[in-house]
Design a protein around this motif. Structure first.
Motif, mmCIF file in Angstrom:
data_model
loop_
_atom_site.group_PDB
_atom_site.id
_atom_site.type_symbol
_atom_site.label_atom_id
_atom_site.label_comp_id
_atom_site.label_asym_id
_atom_site.label_seq_id
_atom_site.Cartn_x
_atom_site.Cartn_y
_atom_site.Cartn_z
ATOM 1 N N UNK A 10 84.709 100.916 134.752
ATOM 2 C CA UNK A 10 84.767 102.377 135.316
ATOM 3 C C UNK A 10 84.980 103.434 134.434
ATOM 4 N N UNK A 11 85.168 102.956 132.791
ATOM 5 C CA UNK A 11 85.230 104.101 131.926
ATOM 6 C C UNK A 11 84.223 104.682 131.497
ATOM 7 N N UNK A 12 84.347 106.165 131.484
ATOM 8 C CA UNK A 12 83.285 106.797 130.826
ATOM 9 C C UNK A 12 83.269 107.282 129.481
ATOM 10 N N UNK A 13 84.137 106.573 128.608
ATOM 11 C CA UNK A 13 84.074 106.688 127.226
ATOM 12 C C UNK A 13 84.873 108.021 126.746
ATOM 13 N N UNK A 14 85.390 108.875 127.803
ATOM 14 C CA UNK A 14 86.162 109.929 126.968
ATOM 15 C C UNK A 14 87.838 109.750 127.564
#
Length: 732
Positions: A10-14
């Motif tokens: 679920x990580x969006x990279x920020x």
């Protein structure tokens, strides 16, 4: 009520946004635990307030990030945020006033579902935009130069074009190389073709210059002898010169239609201009208006322009062998011209008795020029050409010229001709023979040049064809390579893309049957197949579970239908039972009464049925009943209703049938039953049937029981009259 755990997918990279999502999930889990542990409403309200505050803070942070990165759908995202903020008080009210755990569970599941959709759908949509702006944590790492180029190309060129570019660049290099070779071959072929045509003008130049040299020498002798010598020879030579001029001008006109170098065109034009005034020069000679110097200046200048034409061929970019042949030719024709000048000078000396030092120097100069040209010829000529000149040099004509040159040299030195028998005619004749031999050698050299040019043109043409073939082959192989790449890479990738789209929609039917090597593409397809099988197994398990539920439901439905059918049919024969028959009969009777349509009723009873039971047993009796019922069904119409009222008694309700038609059906049934032979345990049982018929009559039968009673009465009469017969109630 178990809480939902964080999944790294679920990580969006920020990092800041991911931490917000983890915090929101933890708050929702706290809310779930509070509900599960039945905390007071005040505590649940505090958790919900914390959720509301953190949601607002998260939305502000997220919207600022999207605005900084220039996300195009920011307004739509903000509307979604505001919609959920407006929803929170409603959810809080539902939770605090819930009167059952189901309502609390629904609120919790709604929040989890919203958060997962918010992350996986809404926030994942702006991840690419944020990554392009370098705002994700993964993009902060320094990238190598070639990695940047790779990312730049990947972001702007589709895979098909990148593969095409990879195949096209080396093919383009080969193509350009082939084009260079092709251009060189075309240029060389055109040069050889042009040279082959120009050798014709070289031959004409040799012939014309030879005639002009002879005409110059004879004219010199004519003027020097005060027009006493060579007058007849000049007339003959002029005719030969005119024919040579005509041939030269025809050839020059033909060449002018082709693309020639400016230098050759200029020389051809200048030569033509000088030839245009040759008649005027001759007229002045004939009228004794032209001096020897003026005459020789004209002829020498004209010959000089002519001899410059083949010399200009060397600027056409010829190879060494051709240039050597051409140099040999020009040296010979120049040698011939110097010999012609020597012939004219000697003729002038002998005819005019000029015995001064100036003529001696001129003679020595001309002889020295000839030696220099001979040396140059030996340097550039081939061995065969050198041998040809050596044979000519050792000839009697050359030996005679050397002897005469020596005599003339002595005359000029001593200034005394009395002891030497040397005349202008002898001198002119000997030098003319030498010049004729040089012309023959020049003609042979022209032929050598022509043959070599033709051979080179053929070689250039062959090279041109081969280069063109290679060029076509490279182009074809490039197209073939692109096509094969499209089949081997682009097509499987496109198929994989379509398969993944179908898989995302729940279609797991597509299977890759082709074999792939263990590379990136092959491993990607294996990963797809593994994912497809996992999803297929999950679907199968779900379908098995659903099938079990459906089977249970179907079993219950079948049982219900069986009970319902048992309630309306006879269990032995399958005929309609009495209760169902009464309902159907009441319905038909009501319809008859409304629409005044015919209706008939048959009562049937198997004769002596008790005797069958007593003789063969009840099992045989049951078999007789079933066969009897089937005979009735087979004879009656599909719209007729066959019922078993009890024991061996049956009834047939016949809608839309009057009394006469009913009697005919009854007779057929009676006849068919009489013909029956029922096999039961190696016994053949024969039975008959008695039938009573009643038909609806207006005002008489108002109920089904009345029609049944009438038909039963007719049946009783049939039995009383001996059985195995049909009796109508109306006949009683």
């Amino acid at each position: 009520m178990a809480g939902f755990e964080w999944n790294q997918g679920l990580s969006v990279g920020v990092e800041a946004i991911d931490n917000d999502h983890k915090r929101l999930l933890a708050i929702i889990s706290d809310l779930a635990n509070a509900i599960e542990e039945n905390h007071e409403k005040e505590i649940i309200g505090q958790v919900f307030t914390k959720l509301e505050e953190y949601v607002s803070l998260h939305f502000q942070r997220e919207e600022a990030l999207m605005a900084r990165c220039g996300y195009p759908d920011l307004d739509e995202h903000i509307q979604g945020h505001q919609s959920f903020i407006n929803k929170i008080p409603e959810l809080k009210e539902q939770l605090l006033h819930a009167d059952s755990v189901e309502v609390a569970r629904d609120v919790y599941l709604f929040l989890v579902d919203w958060l997962l959709n918010h992350i996986a759908v809404d926030d994942m949509s702006y991840h690419q935009c944020v990554s392009d702006k370098g705002a994700t944590d993964s993009t902060n790492k320094p990238q190598r130069f070639f990695s940047k180029i790779g990312r730049f190309i990947s972001a702007r060129l589709p895979l098909g074009k990148r593969i095409l570019l990879t195949a096209f660049i080396p093919a383009l290099g080969m193509l350009l190389l082939s084009l260079v070779l092709l251009s060189s071959s075309i240029s060389r072929y055109q040069t050889m073709e042009q040279l082959s045509e120009l050798t014709g003008i070289a031959h004409e130049v040799n012939t014309l210059s030879h005639s002009l040299q002879a005409e110059r020498g004879l004219t010199t002798g004519l003027i020097a002898s005060q027009y006493q010598v060579f007058s007849l020879d000049i007339a003959k030579t002029r005719l030969q010169t005119d024919q040579a001029i005509k041939d030269f001008l025809v050839r020059a006109k033909q060449l002018s239609e082709n693309e020639l170098s400016p230098q050759i065109q200029t020389l051809l034009q200048e030569s033509s201009n000088w030839l245009d005034v040759i008649d005027q020069q001759r007229e002045k000679v004939d009228q004794q208006e032209l001096s020897i110097i003026e005459m020789q200046h004209y002829y020498t200048a004209l010959i000089d322009y002519l001899l410059k034409i083949p010399a200009a061929f060397t600027f056409m970019g010829l190879d060494a062998e051709l240039e050597s042949h051409l140099s040999s030719f020009t040296s010979v024709v120049n040698l011939k011209e110097v010999a012609g000048q020597e012939r004219a000078l000697g003729t002038l000396i002998l005819a005019d008795d000029r015995m001064n030092q100036s003529e001696l120097h001129k003679l020595i100069s001309l002889m020295g020029q000839q030696q220099g040209l001979i040396q140059y010829f030996n340097q550039v000529a081939s061995i065969s050409q050198q041998k040809a000149y050596q044979r000519m040099e050792s000839s009697e004509s050359f030996q005679q010229v050397e002897s005469l040159e020596l005599q003339l040299y002595r005359v000029l030195q001593t200034k005394n001709r009395e002891d030497i028998q040397l005349t202008e005619a002898l001198w002119f004749s000997a030098l003319s023979e030498k010049i004729d031999l040089l012309k023959a050698l020049a003609d042979k050299l022209v032929m050598d040049i022509t043959e070599l040019a033709d051979q080179n043109a053929a070689d250039a043409r062959l090279k041109l064809y081969l280069t063109s073939l290679i060029l076509l082959l490279i182009t074809g192989l490039t197209l073939l390579a692109c096509w094969m790449l499209n089949i081997s890479i682009i097509s499987p990738v496109a198929m994989l893309n379509r398969a993944m789209v179908r898989l995302s929609k729940g279609d797991q039917s597509f299977v890759f049957t082709d074999r792939f090597v263990d590379d990136e593409l092959g491993r990607t397809i294996k990963a797809y197949e593994s994912c497809r099988r996992s999803l297929l197994q999950a679907d199968i398990r779900n379908k098995v579970h659903q099938q079990r539920q459906l089977m249970d439901l179907k079993h219950k439905t079948i049982e219900h239908e069986r009970y319902r059918r048992l309630a309306s049919t006879d269990s032995l024969t399958g005929a309609v039972n009495r209760r169902k028959f009464n309902k159907l009969a009441e319905h038909e009777l009501g319809r008859v009464q409304r629409y005044r349509r015919p209706l008939s009723l048959l009562m049937l009873d198997i004769d002596y049925f008790k005797r069958v039971n007593d003789t063969y047993g009840h099992a045989a009796g049951d078999e007789v009943l079933k066969v009897f019922y089937q005979a009735c069904v087979d004879t009656a119409r599909k719209t007729d209703i066959v019922a078993r009222l009890g024991g061996e008694e049956f009834a047939i309700l016949m809608p839309e049938t009057d009394l006469n038609a009913a009697r005919k059906v009854a007779e057929r049934i009676r006849h068919n039953v009489e013909l029956l032979s029922i096999e039961v345990e190696e016994h053949n049982i024969a039975v008959t049937v008695s039938i009573g018929i009643s038909s609806w009559e207006q005002g008489r039968f108002k109920q089904v029981n009345q029609m049944l009673s009438a038909a039963d009465e007719a049946l009783y009469m049939a039995k009383a009259q001996g059985r195995n017969q049909v009796v109508l109630f109306s006949d009683i």
